[in-house]
Design a protein around this motif. Structure first.
Motif, PDB file in Angstrom:
ATOM      1  N   LEU A  23     -27.945  77.263  -5.449  1.00 42.69           N
ATOM      2  CA  LEU A  23     -28.259  76.321  -6.521  1.00 42.69           C
ATOM      3  C   LEU A  23     -27.132  76.289  -7.552  1.00 42.69           C
ATOM      4  CD1 LEU A  23     -30.370  74.407  -7.834  1.00 42.69           C
ATOM      5  CD2 LEU A  23     -31.237  76.418  -9.026  1.00 42.69           C
ATOM      6  N   LEU A  24     -26.670  77.461  -7.962  1.00 46.96           N
ATOM      7  CA  LEU A  24     -25.578  77.528  -8.931  1.00 46.96           C
ATOM      8  C   LEU A  24     -24.299  76.927  -8.358  1.00 46.96           C
ATOM      9  CD1 LEU A  24     -26.166  81.067 -10.486  1.00 46.96           C
ATOM     10  CD2 LEU A  24     -26.856  78.838 -11.392  1.00 46.96           C
ATOM     11  N   MET A  25     -24.071  77.118  -7.064  1.00 47.36           N
ATOM     12  CA  MET A  25     -22.894  76.541  -6.423  1.00 47.36           C
ATOM     13  C   MET A  25     -22.972  75.010  -6.434  1.00 47.36           C
ATOM     14  SD  MET A  25     -22.611  79.275  -3.307  1.00 47.36           S
ATOM     15  CE  MET A  25     -21.119  78.759  -2.496  1.00 47.36           C
ATOM     16  N   LEU A  26     -24.169  74.468  -6.254  1.00 47.40           N
ATOM     17  CA  LEU A  26     -24.327  73.014  -6.334  1.00 47.40           C
ATOM     18  C   LEU A  26     -23.984  72.507  -7.737  1.00 47.40           C
ATOM     19  CD1 LEU A  26     -27.596  72.419  -4.265  1.00 47.40           C
ATOM     20  CD2 LEU A  26     -25.303  71.588  -3.709  1.00 47.40           C
ATOM     21  N   TYR A  27     -24.500  73.193  -8.736  1.00 42.59           N
ATOM     22  CA  TYR A  27     -24.177  72.799 -10.112  1.00 42.59           C
ATOM     23  C   TYR A  27     -22.671  72.877 -10.359  1.00 42.59           C
ATOM     24  CZ  TYR A  27     -28.945  72.385 -11.889  1.00 42.59           C
ATOM     25  OH  TYR A  27     -30.230  71.959 -12.133  1.00 42.59           O
ATOM     26  N   ASP A  28     -22.050  73.970  -9.921  1.00 40.65           N
ATOM     27  CA  ASP A  28     -20.604  74.137 -10.112  1.00 40.65           C
ATOM     28  C   ASP A  28     -19.829  73.018  -9.421  1.00 40.65           C
ATOM     29  OD1 ASP A  28     -21.015  76.451 -11.598  1.00 40.65           O
ATOM     30  OD2 ASP A  28     -20.647  77.795  -9.894  1.00 40.65           O
ATOM     31  N   GLY A  29     -20.257  72.671  -8.210  1.00 39.51           N
ATOM     32  CA  GLY A  29     -19.590  71.605  -7.470  1.00 39.51           C
ATOM     33  C   GLY A  29     -19.714  70.269  -8.171  1.00 39.51           C
ATOM     34  N   ALA A  30     -20.904  69.945  -8.639  1.00 36.64           N
ATOM     35  CA  ALA A  30     -21.106  68.671  -9.338  1.00 36.64           C
ATOM     36  C   ALA A  30     -20.245  68.603 -10.585  1.00 36.64           C
ATOM     37  CB  ALA A  30     -22.586  68.499  -9.695  1.00 36.64           C
ATOM     38  N   ILE A  31     -20.213  69.674 -11.347  1.00 36.30           N
ATOM     39  CA  ILE A  31     -19.400  69.707 -12.569  1.00 36.30           C
ATOM     40  C   ILE A  31     -17.923  69.540 -12.229  1.00 36.30           C
ATOM     41  CG2 ILE A  31     -18.626  71.207 -14.469  1.00 36.30           C
ATOM     42  CD1 ILE A  31     -21.575  72.342 -14.433  1.00 36.30           C
ATOM     43  N   ARG A  32     -17.468  70.238 -11.199  1.00 34.26           N
ATOM     44  CA  ARG A  32     -16.065  70.152 -10.782  1.00 34.26           C
ATOM     45  C   ARG A  32     -15.710  68.717 -10.361  1.00 34.26           C
ATOM     46  NH1 ARG A  32     -16.361  73.777  -7.263  1.00 34.26           N
ATOM     47  NH2 ARG A  32     -16.520  72.472  -5.414  1.00 34.26           N
ATOM     48  N   PHE A  33     -16.581  68.068  -9.568  1.00 35.60           N
ATOM     49  CA  PHE A  33     -16.313  66.702  -9.121  1.00 35.60           C
ATOM     50  C   PHE A  33     -16.309  65.722 -10.292  1.00 35.60           C
ATOM     51  CE2 PHE A  33     -18.138  68.107  -4.857  1.00 35.60           C
ATOM     52  CZ  PHE A  33     -16.887  68.219  -4.259  1.00 35.60           C
ATOM     53  N   ILE A  34     -17.219  65.898 -11.239  1.00 37.49           N
ATOM     54  CA  ILE A  34     -17.244  64.989 -12.395  1.00 37.49           C
ATOM     55  C   ILE A  34     -15.970  65.156 -13.219  1.00 37.49           C
ATOM     56  CG2 ILE A  34     -18.434  64.356 -14.532  1.00 37.49           C
ATOM     57  CD1 ILE A  34     -21.057  65.281 -13.103  1.00 37.49           C
ATOM     58  N   ARG A  35     -15.542  66.390 -13.416  1.00 40.04           N
ATOM     59  CA  ARG A  35     -14.289  66.603 -14.158  1.00 40.04           C
ATOM     60  C   ARG A  35     -13.120  65.926 -13.458  1.00 40.04           C
ATOM     61  NH1 ARG A  35     -15.792  72.676 -15.812  1.00 40.04           N
ATOM     62  NH2 ARG A  35     -16.749  72.165 -17.811  1.00 40.04           N
ATOM     63  N   ALA A  36     -13.080  66.019 -12.133  1.00 37.44           N
ATOM     64  CA  ALA A  36     -12.012  65.353 -11.379  1.00 37.44           C
ATOM     65  C   ALA A  36     -12.146  63.834 -11.494  1.00 37.44           C
ATOM     66  CB  ALA A  36     -12.043  65.786  -9.918  1.00 37.44           C
ATOM     67  N   GLY A  37     -13.385  63.338 -11.506  1.00 40.63           N
ATOM     68  CA  GLY A  37     -13.611  61.903 -11.686  1.00 40.63           C
ATOM     69  C   GLY A  37     -13.154  61.429 -13.049  1.00 40.63           C
ATOM     70  N   ILE A  38     -13.432  62.212 -14.078  1.00 41.39           N
ATOM     71  CA  ILE A  38     -12.982  61.883 -15.431  1.00 41.39           C
ATOM     72  C   ILE A  38     -11.454  61.847 -15.474  1.00 41.39           C
ATOM     73  CG2 ILE A  38     -12.818  62.787 -17.789  1.00 41.39           C
ATOM     74  CD1 ILE A  38     -15.763  63.704 -17.462  1.00 41.39           C
ATOM     75  N   LYS A  39     -10.840  62.822 -14.836  1.00 42.21           N
ATOM     76  CA  LYS A  39      -9.374  62.852 -14.797  1.00 42.21           C
ATOM     77  C   LYS A  39      -8.842  61.603 -14.097  1.00 42.21           C
ATOM     78  CE  LYS A  39      -5.494  65.865 -13.906  1.00 42.21           C
ATOM     79  NZ  LYS A  39      -5.008  67.127 -13.375  1.00 42.21           N
ATOM     80  N   GLY A  40      -9.508  61.178 -13.035  1.00 40.83           N
ATOM     81  CA  GLY A  40      -9.114  59.944 -12.349  1.00 40.83           C
ATOM     82  C   GLY A  40      -9.217  58.732 -13.258  1.00 40.83           C
ATOM     83  N   ILE A  41     -10.293  58.665 -14.042  1.00 39.90           N
ATOM     84  CA  ILE A  41     -10.443  57.553 -14.995  1.00 39.90           C
ATOM     85  C   ILE A  41      -9.318  57.589 -16.018  1.00 39.90           C
ATOM     86  CG2 ILE A  41     -11.875  56.621 -16.863  1.00 39.90           C
ATOM     87  CD1 ILE A  41     -14.340  57.546 -15.190  1.00 39.90           C
ATOM     88  N   GLU A  42      -9.045  58.774 -16.554  1.00 38.76           N
ATOM     89  CA  GLU A  42      -7.997  58.915 -17.568  1.00 38.76           C
ATOM     90  C   GLU A  42      -6.621  58.568 -17.013  1.00 38.76           C
ATOM     91  OE1 GLU A  42     -10.104  62.359 -20.322  1.00 38.76           O
ATOM     92  OE2 GLU A  42      -8.727  62.970 -18.727  1.00 38.76           O
ATOM     93  N   GLU A  43      -6.395  58.871 -15.746  1.00 36.68           N
ATOM     94  CA  GLU A  43      -5.111  58.576 -15.100  1.00 36.68           C
ATOM     95  C   GLU A  43      -5.048  57.149 -14.567  1.00 36.68           C
ATOM     96  OE1 GLU A  43      -5.025  61.528 -12.012  1.00 36.68           O
ATOM     97  OE2 GLU A  43      -4.450  63.142 -13.393  1.00 36.68           O
ATOM     98  N   ILE A  44      -6.129  56.394 -14.753  1.00 38.14           N
ATOM     99  CA  ILE A  44      -6.283  55.044 -14.204  1.00 38.14           C
ATOM    100  C   ILE A  44      -6.062  55.069 -12.688  1.00 38.14           C
ATOM    101  CG2 ILE A  44      -5.757  52.587 -14.513  1.00 38.14           C
ATOM    102  CD1 ILE A  44      -4.557  53.320 -17.231  1.00 38.14           C
TER     103      ILE A  44
END
Length: 129
Positions: A23-44
């Motif tokens: 369960l904790l690994m799922l949460y960690d994965g979701a957080i990691r993917f969202i951070r990468a998604g945010i970085k993608g938005i910021e980098e256009i």
């Protein structure tokens, strides 16, 4: 097929993890993917943003699938997860980091609560033994 030693390690970690650790690994994965998604938005970089925000949505769908509806809290968690999915879709469509950051905040808070509960449960089990 697993090729790298790191992939073999990850596979072994998944196969030997307790339900709480998974369960904790799922949460960690979701957080990691969202951070990468945010970085993608910021980098256009729309492809990077879309790929990672969609991966985060898939993880949240796994959290929904894992809910045990024998407990009343499951209905509330279901609503929270559905809201998070909506916010991630919104962030992805509008390439807006604010809804994604909100989801990270919710996931971080829930992860902390689960971590505390799991540690408490493990402590209580150890006390009984």
């Amino acid at each position: 097929m697993i090729n790298s030693p790191y992939q073999k390690y990850q596979q072994a970690q998944l196969q030997t993890a307790s339900p709480g650790q998974l369960l904790l690994m799922l949460y960690d994965g979701a957080i990691r993917f969202i951070r990468a998604g945010i970085k993608g938005i910021e980098e256009i970089n729309h492809e990077k943003a879309n790929t990672n925000l969609c991966k985060a949505q898939a993880v949240i769908n796994e959290l929904i699938a894992a809910l045990n509806h024998d407990y009343p809290i499951s209905a509330t968690l279901y609503q929270v997860y559905e809201y998070m999915l909506h916010q991630l879709i919104n962030a992805n469509l509008k390439k807006n980091i604010i809804p994604a950051e909100e989801v990270i905040s919710h996931l971080t808070e829930l992860r902390g609560a689960w971590d505390t509960a799991i540690k408490s449960l493990n402590h209580n089990v150890e006390s009984i033994e």
